[in-house]
Design a protein around this motif. Structure first.
Motif, PDB file in Angstrom:
ATOM      1  N   THR A  77      -3.302   5.875   5.796  1.00 32.88           N
ATOM      2  CA  THR A  77      -2.750   6.266   4.495  1.00 32.88           C
ATOM      3  C   THR A  77      -2.625   7.781   4.397  1.00 32.88           C
ATOM      4  O   THR A  77      -1.610   8.306   3.923  1.00 32.88           O
ATOM      5  CB  THR A  77      -3.638   5.743   3.353  1.00 32.88           C
ATOM      6  OG1 THR A  77      -3.722   4.321   3.425  1.00 32.88           O
ATOM      7  CG2 THR A  77      -3.078   6.146   1.998  1.00 32.88           C
ATOM      8  N   LYS A 137       0.382   8.837   6.470  1.00 31.66           N
ATOM      9  CA  LYS A 137       1.668   8.494   5.860  1.00 31.66           C
ATOM     10  C   LYS A 137       1.988   9.376   4.651  1.00 31.66           C
ATOM     11  O   LYS A 137       3.163   9.649   4.368  1.00 31.66           O
ATOM     12  CB  LYS A 137       1.674   7.025   5.443  1.00 31.66           C
ATOM     13  CG  LYS A 137       1.742   6.044   6.598  1.00 31.66           C
ATOM     14  CD  LYS A 137       1.702   4.603   6.098  1.00 31.66           C
ATOM     15  CE  LYS A 137       1.772   3.614   7.246  1.00 31.66           C
ATOM     16  NZ  LYS A 137       1.690   2.202   6.773  1.00 31.66           N
ATOM     17  N   GLU A 174      -7.169   1.625  -5.590  1.00 35.65           N
ATOM     18  CA  GLU A 174      -5.990   2.271  -5.037  1.00 35.65           C
ATOM     19  C   GLU A 174      -6.011   3.785  -5.272  1.00 35.65           C
ATOM     20  O   GLU A 174      -5.546   4.563  -4.447  1.00 35.65           O
ATOM     21  CB  GLU A 174      -4.718   1.670  -5.637  1.00 35.65           C
ATOM     22  CG  GLU A 174      -4.327   0.324  -5.068  1.00 35.65           C
ATOM     23  CD  GLU A 174      -5.099  -0.836  -5.682  1.00 35.65           C
ATOM     24  OE1 GLU A 174      -5.985  -0.596  -6.528  1.00 35.65           O
ATOM     25  OE2 GLU A 174      -4.822  -1.986  -5.319  1.00 35.65           O
ATOM     26  N   LEU A 183      -7.861   5.718  -2.473  1.00 36.31           N
ATOM     27  CA  LEU A 183      -7.065   5.990  -1.276  1.00 36.31           C
ATOM     28  C   LEU A 183      -6.032   7.089  -1.523  1.00 36.31           C
ATOM     29  O   LEU A 183      -5.826   7.968  -0.680  1.00 36.31           O
ATOM     30  CB  LEU A 183      -6.359   4.716  -0.816  1.00 36.31           C
ATOM     31  CG  LEU A 183      -7.163   3.820   0.125  1.00 36.31           C
ATOM     32  CD1 LEU A 183      -6.606   2.401   0.110  1.00 36.31           C
ATOM     33  CD2 LEU A 183      -7.132   4.380   1.543  1.00 36.31           C
ATOM     34  N   GLU A 223      -1.631  -2.037  -1.096  1.00 39.34           N
ATOM     35  CA  GLU A 223      -1.106  -0.860  -0.401  1.00 39.34           C
ATOM     36  C   GLU A 223       0.163  -0.347  -1.068  1.00 39.34           C
ATOM     37  O   GLU A 223       0.468   0.853  -1.009  1.00 39.34           O
ATOM     38  CB  GLU A 223      -0.866  -1.179   1.073  1.00 39.34           C
ATOM     39  CG  GLU A 223      -2.160  -1.420   1.848  1.00 39.34           C
ATOM     40  CD  GLU A 223      -1.940  -1.478   3.349  1.00 39.34           C
ATOM     41  OE1 GLU A 223      -1.282  -0.570   3.882  1.00 39.34           O
ATOM     42  OE2 GLU A 223      -2.408  -2.457   3.969  1.00 39.34           O
ATOM     43  N   VAL A 269      -1.089   1.948  -3.669  1.00 39.08           N
ATOM     44  CA  VAL A 269      -1.662   3.129  -3.025  1.00 39.08           C
ATOM     45  C   VAL A 269      -0.570   4.140  -2.712  1.00 39.08           C
ATOM     46  O   VAL A 269      -0.688   5.338  -3.010  1.00 39.08           O
ATOM     47  CB  VAL A 269      -2.410   2.754  -1.730  1.00 39.08           C
ATOM     48  CG1 VAL A 269      -2.765   4.011  -0.930  1.00 39.08           C
ATOM     49  CG2 VAL A 269      -3.672   1.966  -2.047  1.00 39.08           C
ATOM     50  N   HIS A 270       0.509   3.671  -2.113  1.00 38.81           N
ATOM     51  CA  HIS A 270       1.574   4.586  -1.714  1.00 38.81           C
ATOM     52  C   HIS A 270       2.353   5.100  -2.915  1.00 38.81           C
ATOM     53  O   HIS A 270       2.832   6.241  -2.902  1.00 38.81           O
ATOM     54  CB  HIS A 270       2.488   3.907  -0.697  1.00 38.81           C
ATOM     55  CG  HIS A 270       1.856   3.768   0.647  1.00 38.81           C
ATOM     56  ND1 HIS A 270       1.809   4.801   1.548  1.00 38.81           N
ATOM     57  CD2 HIS A 270       1.179   2.739   1.223  1.00 38.81           C
ATOM     58  CE1 HIS A 270       1.163   4.416   2.631  1.00 38.81           C
ATOM     59  NE2 HIS A 270       0.763   3.169   2.463  1.00 38.81           N
TER      60      HIS A 270
END
Length: 228
Positions: free
Chosen positions: A12, A15, A129, A132, A195, A198-199
């Motif tokens: 993570t 990215k 989330e 992260l 995820e 998260v992003h």
């Protein structure tokens, strides 16, 4: 294959790493080319950021009461912001910031978008989330602080005490790394980690982080004689 908490943190962070050329201000500071008024503006804006983030992290810790590892991570972040705030005062004083000047300073919207979004996450984000997303963002922030601390000593003649705020964030925290890993593992074990979120959170955090620095860089380009 199911990824471990450690692997998820590392991938993570990779990215969500910002474009290394996106931050135009830190390279100016690194070579001593940023004006002292810009350093003063950085100190004044950070006073607002630190105070806001501390309260946001405290609230996230409360919201994560049913997830003790996650709550512990946010509690440590809140404690860290309190310590950072104490160290920030020495940097502000070295920049010539008096209490009167600090009270009279009108925060720059572009610099305060980041803590405003952290506050939004505290109210609306899923704590697991957020762990992260913040962890990824802190990696870039720590690198900026390391560069600034070195430049303040080399080019601006600041003392160790005046640089302590940046030293604090530049140095890796084994405790936070451990707690972040434990929090992510807790969320994975409970099956409540998205995820996608998260992003989304991480992308916005990085964008607002970039906005903070770009706002100060723009101010540097049209440098007025005083901050206020």
């Amino acid at each position: 294959m199911t990824r471990t908490a450690r692997e998820l943190l590392e991938t993570t962070t990779g990215k969500l790493a910002p474009d290394p050329h996106a931050n135009r201000l830190v390279p100016l500071v690194a070579r001593g080319a940023a004006g002292r008024d810009t350093l003063t503006a950085l100190a004044l804006e950070q006073r607002w950021v630190i105070a806001a983030d501390r309260r946001s992290f405290q609230y996230l810790a409360e919201r994560a009461a049913d997830a003790p590892e996650t709550a512990a991570y946010f509690a440590t972040l809140a404690e860290g912001e309190a310590l950072a705030g104490e160290r920030l005062e020495a940097f502000a004083a070295a920049c010539g910031v008096t209490e009167e000047r600090a009270v009279g300073h009108d925060p720059l919207p572009g610099c305060q978008a980041y803590p405003a979004y952290v506050a939004w996450l505290a109210l609306n984000g899923s704590p697991a989330e957020v762990v992260l997303a913040l962890h990824a963002n802190f990696s870039a922030w720590g690198g900026y602080c390391e560069t600034i601390a070195a430049a303040l000593r080399r080019h601006y003649g600041f003392s160790d005490e005046a640089c302590a705020f940046f030293d604090f964030f530049a140095e890796p925290s084994p405790l936070l790394e451990h707690q972040a890993t434990a929090a992510v593992r807790e969320a994975l074990d409970a099956g409540r980690l998205s995820e996608r979120l998260v992003h989304r959170y991480g992308r916005l955090l990085q964008s607002y982080e970039a906005m903070f620095w770009h706002t100060l860089w723009e101010r540097e380009q049209g440098q007025p004689s005083q901050v206020d």
